[in-house]
Design a protein around this motif. Structure first.
Motif, mmCIF file in Angstrom:
data_model
loop_
_atom_site.group_PDB
_atom_site.id
_atom_site.type_symbol
_atom_site.label_atom_id
_atom_site.label_comp_id
_atom_site.label_asym_id
_atom_site.label_seq_id
_atom_site.Cartn_x
_atom_site.Cartn_y
_atom_site.Cartn_z
ATOM 1 N N ASN A 181 50.705 73.449 30.677
ATOM 2 C CA ASN A 181 51.035 73.450 29.282
ATOM 3 C C ASN A 181 50.579 74.534 28.552
ATOM 4 O OD1 ASN A 181 48.476 72.750 28.315
ATOM 5 N ND2 ASN A 181 48.876 70.548 28.730
ATOM 6 N N GLU A 198 46.900 74.935 28.373
ATOM 7 C CA GLU A 198 46.031 75.320 29.729
ATOM 8 C C GLU A 198 46.185 76.660 29.909
ATOM 9 O OE1 GLU A 198 46.495 70.814 31.945
ATOM 10 O OE2 GLU A 198 48.328 72.194 31.833
ATOM 11 N N TYR A 243 51.225 66.758 40.009
ATOM 12 C CA TYR A 243 51.068 67.191 38.773
ATOM 13 C C TYR A 243 51.730 66.684 37.834
ATOM 14 C CZ TYR A 243 47.575 70.311 41.120
ATOM 15 O OH TYR A 243 46.610 70.716 42.147
ATOM 16 N N THR A 244 52.697 66.135 38.082
ATOM 17 C CA THR A 244 53.801 65.490 37.083
ATOM 18 C C THR A 244 53.088 64.086 36.777
ATOM 19 O OG1 THR A 244 55.763 66.546 37.960
ATOM 20 C CG2 THR A 244 55.933 64.562 36.569
ATOM 21 N N LYS A 303 49.954 64.199 34.633
ATOM 22 C CA LYS A 303 50.013 64.144 33.350
ATOM 23 C C LYS A 303 50.147 62.913 32.664
ATOM 24 C CE LYS A 303 52.449 68.773 33.339
ATOM 25 N NZ LYS A 303 53.699 69.431 33.057
ATOM 26 N N ARG A 304 50.379 61.895 33.319
ATOM 27 C CA ARG A 304 50.530 60.423 32.878
ATOM 28 C C ARG A 304 49.605 59.570 33.344
ATOM 29 N NH1 ARG A 304 55.467 62.727 33.991
ATOM 30 N NH2 ARG A 304 56.887 62.833 32.499
ATOM 31 N N LYS A 363 44.546 62.587 37.360
ATOM 32 C CA LYS A 363 44.133 63.987 36.858
ATOM 33 C C LYS A 363 42.599 64.381 37.437
ATOM 34 C CE LYS A 363 43.593 66.394 32.726
ATOM 35 N NZ LYS A 363 43.788 66.390 31.042
#
Length: 401
Positions: free
Chosen positions: A242, A245, A361-362, A365-366, A371
């Motif tokens: 994002n 980052e 990596y998707t 994010k959630r 992470k």
């Protein structure tokens, strides 16, 4: 209209031509990617300019190389107070680098380090197979390596040196004074200036063609290889950072560039600036030559120097193919030939990484736990990379006295 410049730089008029890449970048950047007359003049000067603050130190060191180098290393590793007397050249340099610029934001640097850890092996793969390998296509970068005998040195040793430095600077608080990241960076800067000093005196160095060895523009582009190129590369491998980052990551590398002697006008503050400078590479380097193929072929065979613990021969062959496939994925089969590299049937390993990274990596994010896992596991994988060069890495202790 312009002062004299090394012949590696094309005439100003040639920089104004527009192609499809320029048209795309012009829509993405805040200003046209083609250099203005003022930009071109700055580029001329950068190709003919080294690192003034460190060169003043080198001039002093060469007055009494053995003793003065010991004094420099004492100041670097132990501080100015450990010197037997006040030395103006060292005092001026170290008081400068010990004072952080007002723009440095420690929170951004810490977040950039977290982001770096999450990238895991992807960061190293992009650095090796894209930044370093593709960089060999630009002969201006290759000349110091060729003339200092780098081709006679094991490529694994060169990679171990770079990897150790990268590990040092990305450690927590690594760039704080007296920590390994800070001392490694200043030590590398010292070596750059020493090589520059020696090559400028050498009859083998063609200043009319190449300008100053390890000049400001080449230093800046090397820094961009670690920052902007990595950001482009990880997107190609399915990781989409994002805006925060990206900003943090560029901020980290801006400070590293400052410590390395990159002047302010060449420090990348936002991603579009990095794209613009990368576009200018074509204007400041001739086409790939024999040095490109020699260095590219040498790097491609580096996996056969690795000291894998189990099934060494099999893992070496597998790594050799995987690295070639990543390079081919990014630069294409035609440019592979200019680097002396064999073409692969397909970039299968790159496709695997894309699929893997998109999922991981998707999800990160959630899912906070994922992470956190990527950060911890990613850093372990990054440090394991240095362990592949056990014998070479043992020789790097001089950077950390």
């Amino acid at each position: 209209m312009y002062t004299s410049s090394p012949s590696r730089l094309v005439p100003f008029e040639a920089t104004q031509k527009s192609d499809w890449i320029a048209q795309v970048l012009n829509k993405l950047c805040d200003q046209p990617v083609q250099p203005t007359a003022q930009d071109y003049s700055a580029l001329q000067q950068a190709l003919s300019k080294g690192d003034g603050p460190m060169e003043a130190v080198i001039e002093w060191v060469m007055q009494n190389p053995k003793q003065h180098r010991q004094y420099f290393e004492t100041a670097l590793f132990k501080g100015l107070d450990a010197l037997p007397e006040n030395i103006p050249e060292l005092d001026s340099f170290f008081r400068h680098v010990e004072t952080k610029p007002s723009w440095v934001d420690d929170d951004k640097i810490n977040r950039a380090i977290d982001f770096t850890y999450r990238l895991g092996i992807n960061n190293g793969l992009v650095l090796r197979d894209v930044s370093l390998m593709a960089g060999y296509m630009f002969p201006g970068f290759n000349q110091p390596l060729i003339l200092t005998g780098a081709l006679k040195q094991q490529v694994g040793t060169r990679l171990a040196e770079t990897t150790k430095w990268w590990i040092d600077i990305t450690e927590r608080n690594g760039l704080e004074r007296y920590n390994h990241g800070f001392s490694s960076t200043i030590y590398v800067r010292f070596i750059h200036a020493l090589v520059r000093h020696q090559l400028k005196k050498s009859e083998r160095w063609d200043a009319d063609t190449w300008g100053v060895p390890i000049n400001q523009f080449d230093l800046a582009m090397t820094n961009i290889a670690f920052s902007s190129v990595v950001l482009l590369g990880i997107r190609g491998l399915g990781i989409f950072p994002n805006k925060a980052e990206v900003d943090d990551y560029l901020h980290f590398w801006r400070y590293v560039g400052w410590l390395m002697g990159v002047e302010e006008q060449w420090q990348v503050k936002k991603e579009s600036e990095g794209w613009r400078f990368m576009y200018w590479l074509q204007f400041s380097h001739p086409k790939s030559d024999a040095s490109s193929a020699a260095l590219g072929a040498s790097l491609s065979k580096e996996p056969f120097e690795r000291e894998y613990r189990y099934l060494r021969s099999l893992q070496q062959k597998l790594a050799y193919r995987q690295h070639l496939e990543i390079t081919q994925f990014f630069i294409g089969k035609k440019r592979m030939q200019s680097l002396g590299l064999p073409n692969r049937p397909a970039a299968w390993f790159a496709y695997y990484l894309i699929a893997r990274n998109v999922v991981l990596y998707t999800g990160a994010k959630r899912i906070p736990k994922l992470k956190h896992f990527l950060e911890n596991n990613g850093r372990q994988m990054q440090k394991m990379g240095l362990a592949l060069y056990k014998n070479q890495s043992k020789k790097l202790a001089s950077m950390h006295k």
